[in-house]
Design a protein around this motif. Structure first.
Motif, PDB file in Angstrom:
ATOM      1  N   PHE A  71      -5.666  11.952   3.228  1.00 39.24           N
ATOM      2  CA  PHE A  71      -4.526  12.012   4.131  1.00 39.24           C
ATOM      3  C   PHE A  71      -3.744  10.703   4.115  1.00 39.24           C
ATOM      4  N   SER A  72      -4.434   9.574   4.128  1.00 36.96           N
ATOM      5  CA  SER A  72      -3.753   8.272   4.189  1.00 36.96           C
ATOM      6  C   SER A  72      -2.810   8.085   3.014  1.00 36.96           C
ATOM      7  N   ALA A  73      -3.217   8.530   1.809  1.00 40.92           N
ATOM      8  CA  ALA A  73      -2.366   8.402   0.632  1.00 40.92           C
ATOM      9  C   ALA A  73      -1.184   9.352   0.713  1.00 40.92           C
TER      10      ALA A  73
ATOM     11  N   LEU B 140       4.614  10.570   1.963  1.00 39.94           N
ATOM     12  CA  LEU B 140       5.594  11.291   2.775  1.00 39.94           C
ATOM     13  C   LEU B 140       6.497  10.327   3.533  1.00 39.94           C
ATOM     14  N   ARG B 141       5.926   9.274   4.079  1.00 38.05           N
ATOM     15  CA  ARG B 141       6.714   8.284   4.823  1.00 38.05           C
ATOM     16  C   ARG B 141       7.766   7.651   3.901  1.00 38.05           C
TER      17      ARG B 141
ATOM     18  N   THR C 104      -8.318  15.425   2.380  1.00 40.32           N
ATOM     19  CA  THR C 104      -9.393  14.922   3.224  1.00 40.32           C
ATOM     20  C   THR C 104      -8.801  14.138   4.384  1.00 40.32           C
ATOM     21  N   PHE C 105      -9.338  14.392   5.575  1.00 38.63           N
ATOM     22  CA  PHE C 105      -8.757  13.811   6.783  1.00 38.63           C
ATOM     23  C   PHE C 105      -9.841  13.253   7.672  1.00 38.63           C
TER      24      PHE C 105
ATOM     25  N   ILE D  15       0.838  -1.205   0.000  1.00 38.69           N
ATOM     26  CA  ILE D  15       0.000   0.000   0.000  1.00 38.69           C
ATOM     27  C   ILE D  15       0.871   1.251   0.000  1.00 38.69           C
ATOM     28  N   ASP D  16       1.874   1.288   0.895  1.00 39.66           N
ATOM     29  CA  ASP D  16       2.773   2.443   0.929  1.00 39.66           C
ATOM     30  C   ASP D  16       3.513   2.595  -0.391  1.00 39.66           C
TER      31      ASP D  16
END
Length: 274
Positions: free
Chosen positions: A96-98, A103-104, A154-155, A70-71
């Protein structure tokens, strides 16, 4: 894991690709030149593979990574479809999750420009002052909808722990005054969202919340303590605000009775406050 048990990422399998990245059970075939140009880490990894023995898949060098599929899919999708410059120009809204996944990964693989762009985009969602055209009479849901629309990120408050941990990671890794970092305001807002998500289910703060790939996000002891203390203070402040509002309503009833839509004045101050 054998190649036969893998599945190809449909939108990230380029027929003219030169490298196959395997994350989890998913294989991505992309262009190594793009990754080497933006990531010194990928450049080093590919040089090591070329110098020694390496696997191949359909004629491409294979690199196996420990990241979740996923990441990796979010990271490569931003890099190649259509590129992380789109994040800066806000051409498309993003969850936000995407953005957190990107970013990670950009941080891990030293994609400096990608980190800067993602930090800036998230900072505008968490760190900007709340100036809205919603007026004084509004709801929390409308405020959230406004922030999601204005920042185009979106968060969901359920992702607040991941947001806090990601901000701590980026800030702790900053090596110079010019390194991208989140402001104290942004971190504070993320901690506030932790309190919002924990309302009615305080175990959320201690147990944590899993990401989409199953990785559990848990607050540090220090941030857990901050949130636990903040929730007590927020409840106390809420009581004070309501009390002051009720007294003001009783004292200034004639001035704003039409605004609040109340057709009957309270009988006495004690009845109002109680």
């Amino acid at each position: 894991m054998s190649f036969s048990s893998l599945h190809k990422a449909k939108d990230l399998w380029y027929k003219d690709g030169t490298i196959v990245i395997i994350a989890g059970t998913t294989a991505f075939c992309v262009h190594s030149s793009v990754l080497e140009a933006v990531s010194s880490v990928f450049g080093d990894m590919l040089n090591l593979h070329r110098e020694g023995e390496y696997e191949t898949m359909e004629g491409c060098v294979v690199v196996r990574v420990t990241d979740s599929e996923i990441d990796m899919s979010h990271f490569l999708r931003v890099m190649f479809r259509p590129g992380y410059d789109s994040l800066a120009h806000e051409t498309e809204p993003i969850a936000f999750s995407a953005l957190a996944s990107f970013l990670r990964m950009a941080h891990k693989y030293d994609v400096e420009k990608g980190v800067a762009v993602a930090v800036d985009r998230l900072s505008r969602r968490f760190g900007a002052p709340l100036h809205t055209s919603l007026g004084h009479r509004t709801t929390w849901d409308k405020v959230e909808a406004h922030l999601n629309t204005s920042s185009r990120v979106t968060f969901d408050p359920a992702d607040a722990i991941e947001a806090v941990n990601l901000m701590r990671l980026i800030n702790s890794s900053a090596t110079s005054a010019n390194s991208p970092r989140f402001s104290n305001i942004a971190v504070t807002v993320a901690l506030f969202y932790c309190c919002v998500a924990a309302d009615g289910k305080p175990q959320f703060l201690r147990n944590g919340q899993p990401r989409a790939d199953g990785t559990m996000e848990v607050l540090s002891d220090a941030d857990y303590g901050r949130c636990a203390t903040a929730m007590v203070c927020l409840r106390q402040e809420f009581g004070h605000v309501v009390g002051r509002a009720m007294v003001a309503f009783w004292n200034g009833y004639d001035k704003f009775k039409n605004v609040v839509g109340c057709s009957r004045q309270p009988k006495c101050e004690n009845d109002t406050i109680s």
